[in-house]
Write a protein that holds these residues in place. Structure first.
Motif, mmCIF file in Angstrom:
data_model
loop_
_atom_site.group_PDB
_atom_site.id
_atom_site.type_symbol
_atom_site.label_atom_id
_atom_site.label_comp_id
_atom_site.label_asym_id
_atom_site.label_seq_id
_atom_site.Cartn_x
_atom_site.Cartn_y
_atom_site.Cartn_z
ATOM 1 N N PHE A 52 14.084 37.918 20.363
ATOM 2 C CA PHE A 52 13.805 39.336 20.164
ATOM 3 C C PHE A 52 14.819 39.869 19.142
ATOM 4 C CE2 PHE A 52 12.711 43.412 22.822
ATOM 5 C CZ PHE A 52 12.236 44.015 21.659
ATOM 6 N N VAL A 53 14.324 40.158 17.940
ATOM 7 C CA VAL A 53 15.211 40.524 16.837
ATOM 8 C C VAL A 53 15.049 42.002 16.491
ATOM 9 C CG1 VAL A 53 15.905 39.918 14.487
ATOM 10 C CG2 VAL A 53 14.728 38.221 15.898
ATOM 11 N N SER A 54 16.148 42.648 16.189
ATOM 12 C CA SER A 54 16.070 44.033 15.754
ATOM 13 C C SER A 54 17.024 44.284 14.606
ATOM 14 C CB SER A 54 16.409 44.967 16.915
ATOM 15 O OG SER A 54 17.762 44.787 17.272
ATOM 16 N N GLY A 55 16.932 45.485 14.037
ATOM 17 C CA GLY A 55 17.848 45.874 12.963
ATOM 18 C C GLY A 55 18.982 46.704 13.529
ATOM 19 N N GLY A 76 17.663 47.048 8.743
ATOM 20 C CA GLY A 76 16.516 46.770 7.876
ATOM 21 C C GLY A 76 16.142 45.312 7.700
ATOM 22 N N ARG A 77 16.862 44.404 8.315
ATOM 23 C CA ARG A 77 16.630 42.981 8.013
ATOM 24 C C ARG A 77 16.068 42.182 9.179
ATOM 25 N NH1 ARG A 77 16.624 44.874 3.154
ATOM 26 N NH2 ARG A 77 18.570 45.909 2.696
ATOM 27 N N ASP A 102 14.690 51.959 9.837
ATOM 28 C CA ASP A 102 14.966 50.532 9.729
ATOM 29 C C ASP A 102 13.792 49.781 9.093
ATOM 30 O OD1 ASP A 102 17.076 48.600 10.838
ATOM 31 O OD2 ASP A 102 15.199 47.670 11.504
ATOM 32 N N GLY A 103 12.590 50.134 9.536
ATOM 33 C CA GLY A 103 11.416 49.374 9.111
ATOM 34 C C GLY A 103 10.769 49.858 7.825
ATOM 35 N N PHE A 104 10.775 51.203 7.615
ATOM 36 C CA PHE A 104 9.988 51.704 6.488
ATOM 37 C C PHE A 104 10.838 52.266 5.361
ATOM 38 C CE2 PHE A 104 7.033 52.286 10.214
ATOM 39 C CZ PHE A 104 6.365 51.093 9.981
ATOM 40 N N SER A 105 12.153 52.349 5.616
ATOM 41 C CA SER A 105 13.022 52.786 4.525
ATOM 42 C C SER A 105 13.822 51.587 4.043
ATOM 43 C CB SER A 105 13.940 53.911 5.000
ATOM 44 O OG SER A 105 14.555 54.514 3.894
#
Ligand SMILES: Cc1ncc(C[n+]2csc(CCOP(=O)(O)OP(=O)(O)O)c2C)c(N)n1
Ligand code: SF4
Lengths: 294, 593
Positions: A52-55, A76-77, A102-105
């Protein structure tokens, strides 16, 4: 064909870690976490088989509250890291999560590529139209005109439309949910996980601290319109794109689009290539032989 | 003659580089030691191109300096390469007579080569093969004729190269070659220069460049994942992976940018696989944040930076050694990330295996700091005895440890067993945020200090690795020569020459360029009074780093210049001579009052 019934070997609580969430009381992300527990229990994979990965962001703390292998990476990665994990070990169930910033910027450039590659993973965006962690700045999904600490006089920018954008890039599974309907959200996440390929679940997950009053769980409950209730056909991408244009105006929940005949995933193609080429491998220590001038 | 340096230039379509390739392949087959560098104008296709081939019966350490043979298919193109193709009075100059330039009017300023041949190269080609395209084959014939190099092997190579296109093409190229040879025989050199025969290693030597060597060594080390984004001069590493790694159960991801490339590689490492990425300066800048993540999350990862001229786009196709500061220091926070620098194509194998071993052993990102010269030059390399390498894998938790697993457990050697998804009981939270022993986030200053200490201490033994520093010469010599990366090959030749002429000098080549192995340098400098640190950067970055960490004797100075201006062995010898002179105290002549 009916799927064979899988005995529920895991319960939601098996995915709950000892770490206590430090979100603001009432944050929408609590509901998303509950929905994820339920969805994982329904899917039935062991916690140690889940990555389970997050920014970075309030929402990106979510993996730590699960018993999966979590990875709270950098801002963001999450998507690139998750794709590396899945390619290295396609047997894992790979989840990705984060905020709209994180996802769209900062991570926006990775989304189209994750979609077109179609590596089998599920991306859950907690879209609160604001930067939570850094205390209330403008986000790429903030509506035009929004007053925030970095847009005192109102934002001058049009927001990104995550639904339309991912549909246009060709995502095979695009859905939206809200913690105002936790059971519905759990179902959506479960369906996304089961979808073989890249799947996006955009969750309207309210920020109680910096969000707008008309964008809170209570307001969602009143405003939400399940797609099933309006007879939307989730195999129709064009219809889905039509509805997606309502993003920011209406709160549609459910599956916008699900490709009825999913193409092979990138990870499956990689496996196939590995299998078909395995017999061509010379022993590693003889790899240099190809350079000998015979 | 035992050593020959040939430089050739022409325009893109002349096939001059391909002639160089044929020549070095034939030389390698015959068992010569050889090296080849190529250089191009900035156009993607067409434009000027050149190559330089050095052949020797002895091991060579650099592509050579002044040319023994210069071939110009036209003068404009030749002259564009300036310092890369230096001509001296003893260079044999061969050029296309169609240029209309008289042999005593060749446009070289300040040199008057004694042997100059205007050869009707295009006419011979046309006559022999019916097309001027065979010009480069005529050149091969001329070289074989005058210098007696690898006749049979060149013919063999031509056959191999053209047979796919039919016997007729083979025959016409054979005719072009023979007529070139014939022309040379009919116009002998005033001073014949026939190359000595190579010791017989026929059919054993490899011909390979640094990038292929790096990729092959990575796969040998068990690397199963490459994530990256194309950038000159590193891309051939990814290209090798895309051809080979699938066979070993691995995968390649050509990512959308360098950040995604290193991110995916880090992901593969999280999943338990050995992984790498490769790039050049601009990409290194982008990868920095994720490299920091790998440091704090203690994940093995190999990053290759093939240096080119910088900053920014700089000189994308030319070598420079100016990324050392970036390699060592570009990170926020307290980070120690080992940096290894290959000095040749051959030792790129050792360095790459070492990089994976260090990454796995110490759970850290490791940077391989190569450069355009080492990465893209072709070199003959003797077969590598892979049995002398030990491949290290990361320390996994035992069954017992998995019962009560703490990912960042404080241990005696400061390395904690590492689990990966799929391992039952090994579940942990990896993160860029500071963490405690179990991996849970913390903001405690005390825990931060403890973890920083752990991350630095685990790498301590590395600084005592003498085998990662090449030291040669009289241990008590007062003169020192220090060089790293591709310049080490130049320094090695300079060192041999300096010793031969009686200078009391010793050579230091660090393969581990960061962290600075303080004790090893201290011991080395103990006897030293003067000398130079030779490197290809404007600032002299290694020299400056040494001054930060070591008491560098005052007489040791920096000999450095910007990239793309190759340092020559003779210049280094001259600098050493100067340094030696500076050490001589003038004899006390008693004054008469
Ligand atoms: C490279 C980098 N830039 C900026 C930041 C600061 N930062 C952390 S989270 C964040 C945005 C948070 O918003 P969002 O991603 O929408 O998540 P939320 O907190 O709302 O869940 C920013 C700007 C950072 N950590 N790293
Ligand atoms: S700031 Fe907003 S998003 Fe962050 S935890 Fe608080 S309510 Fe949730």
């Amino acid at each position: 064909m009916k799927e064979p019934t899988v005995l529920p070997t895991y319960q939601a609580k098996d995915f709950k870690s000892e770490l206590k969430p430090i979100w603001c009381p009432g944050c929408g992300d609590f509901g998303v976490l509950q929905a994820i527990y339920r969805a994982l229990a329904a899917v039935g994979r062991a916690p140690h088989e889940i990555a389970f990965v997050s920014g970075i962001g309030c929402s990106s703390r979510i993996p730590g509250y699960t018993t999966a292998y979590g990875f709270n990476s950098v801002h963001g990665r999450a998507l690139p890291i998750a794709q590396g994990i899945k390619l290295a070990n396609p047997d894992l169930l790979v989840l990705v999560a984060g905020g709209d910033g994180d996802g769209f910027s900062i991570g926006g450039g990775h989304v189209p590529h994750a979609i077109r590659r179609n590596i089998d993973l599920t991306y859950i965006v907690m879209d609160n139209q604001i930067y939570g962690l850094t205390k209330g700045q403008l986000s790429p999904t903030s509506p035009k005109g929004l007053h925030t600490v970095t847009s005192d006089l109102g934002s001058l920018e049009e927001p990104v439309n995550p639904l339309l954008y991912t549909l246009a890039y060709g995502a095979g599974f695009v859905a939206q949910g809200t913690p105002a309907d936790m059971a519905g959200l759990a179902d959506i996440i479960e369906e996304a996980i089961r979808y073989p390929g890249f799947s996006l679940v955009n969750v309207q997950s309210p920020c109680v601290t910096f969000g707008e009053d008309d964008n809170q769980v209570k307001a969602h409950r009143a405003a939400m319109k399940p797609l099933s209730s309006i007879g939307h056909d989730p195999t129709n991408r064009i219809a889905a794109m039509d509805l997606a244009q309502q993003y920011g105006k209406a709160l549609h929940t459910g599956v916008f689009f699900k490709n009825p005949s999913p193409p092979p995933t990138y990870d499956a193609l990689v496996r196939e290539r590995q299998r078909s080429l395995a017999e061509k491998a010379v022993p590693r220590e003889r790899l240099l032989d190809m350079f000998v001038q015979k | 003659m035992d050593d020959l340096v040939i430089g050739m230039a022409g325009s893109g379509g002349d096939g001059i580089v391909s002639a160089g390739e044929s020549l070095i392949a034939a030389a390698a087959y015959e068992g010569y030691h050889a090296m080849m560098t190529k250089s191009f104008g900035s156009q993607v296709r067409g434009g000027e191109s050149s190559c330089r081939v050095r052949l020797s019966t002895r091991r060579v350490h650099n592509p050579g300096s002044t040319l023994d043979v210069a071939v110009a298919l036209n003068w404009e193109d030749f002259l564009r390469f300036g310092a890369e193709l230096p001509v001296s009075g003893s260079t044999v100059v061969i050029y296309e007579s169609r240029t209309g330039v008289a042999p005593d009017k060749i446009p070289l300023v300040g040199v008057a080569p004694k042997e100059v041949f205007a050869v009707p190269i295009s006419d011979i080609a046309k006559q022999a093969a019916g097309t001027e395209k065979a010009k480069n084959t005529v050149v091969l014939g001329l070289i074989a004729g005058w210098f007696g190099i690898a006749r049979e092997a060149i013919l063999r190579g031509l056959r191999k190269k053209f047979i796919k296109k039919g016997e007729e093409l083979v025959a016409s190229n054979e005719r072009a070659f023979t007529m070139g040879e014939q022309w040379a025989r009919e116009h002998p050199l005033q001073t014949p220069r026939m190359m000595d025969k190579a010791a017989s290693h026929a059919g054993k030597k490899m011909l390979i460049d640094g990038n292929d060597m790096c990729a092959a060594a990575a796969i040998f080390s068990g690397c199963q994942f490459f994530g990256g984004y194309p950038i000159t001069p590193s891309t051939e590493i990814m290209q090798f992976f895309t051809r080979e790694v699938w066979k070993y159960g691995g995968a390649v991801l050509q990512a959308e940018d360098e950040i995604a490339g290193v991110g995916a590689a880090l992901g593969a490492s999280i999943a338990g696989k050995k992984a790498m990425t490769a790039t050049s300066g601009p990409g290194l800048s982008l990868k920095t944040e994720i490299m920091g993540l790998a440091s704090i999350a203690e994940l093995p990862l190999v990053i290759v930076d093939v240096q080119r001229g910088g900053p920014s786009t700089g000189l994308p196709t030319k070598p420079e050694q100016a990324d050392l500061f970036a390699a060592a220091f570009s990170a926020h926070g307290d980070v120690l990330r080992p940096v290894l620098a290959p000095t040749s194509v051959a030792d790129t194998f050792d360095i790459t295996v070492e990089a994976f071993n260090l990454a796995e052993k110490y759970q850290t990102p490791v940077l391989i700091l190569s450069d355009q010269e080492v990465a893209q030059r072709k070199e003959t390399v003797d077969p590598i005895d892979t049995a002398r390498f030990t491949v290290i894998d990361r320390k996994l938790p035992t069954e017992a440890e998995l019962k009560d697993y703490h990912r960042f457990k404080l241990t005696e050697d400061h390395v904690s067993p590492i689990s990966h998804p799929g391992m039952k009981g090994g579940n942990y939270q990896g993160a860029g945020i500071e963490h405690n022993e179990s991996g849970n986030p913390t903001a405690s200053g005390k825990m931060h200090a403890t973890m920083n200490d752990k991350r630095f201490k685990k790498l301590k033994p590395l600084q005592r690795r003498r085998d990662l520093h090449r030291i040669e010469g009289n241990p008590s010599a007062p003169l020192a020569l220090v060089a790293w990366g591709s310049v080490a090959g130049v320094a090695k030749e300079a060192f041999d020459r300096a010793v031969a002429e009686g200078l009391d000098v010793k050579l230091f080549v660090p393969l581990l360029v960061w962290p600075i192995a303080e004790e090893i340098y201290r011991d080395f400098f103990a006897s030293v009074k003067g000398g130079i640190v030779a490197e290809l950067s404007h600032q002299g970055q290694l020299y400056r780093m040494l001054r930060m960490y070591v008491d560098v004797p005052a007489g040791v100075t920096s000999f450095c210049r910007s990239g793309a201006n190759p340092i020559q062995p003779l210049e280094v010898v001259a600098k050493l001579r100067e340094a030696s002179m500076a050490l001589q105290t003038p004899p006390q002549i008693p004054s008469e009052e």
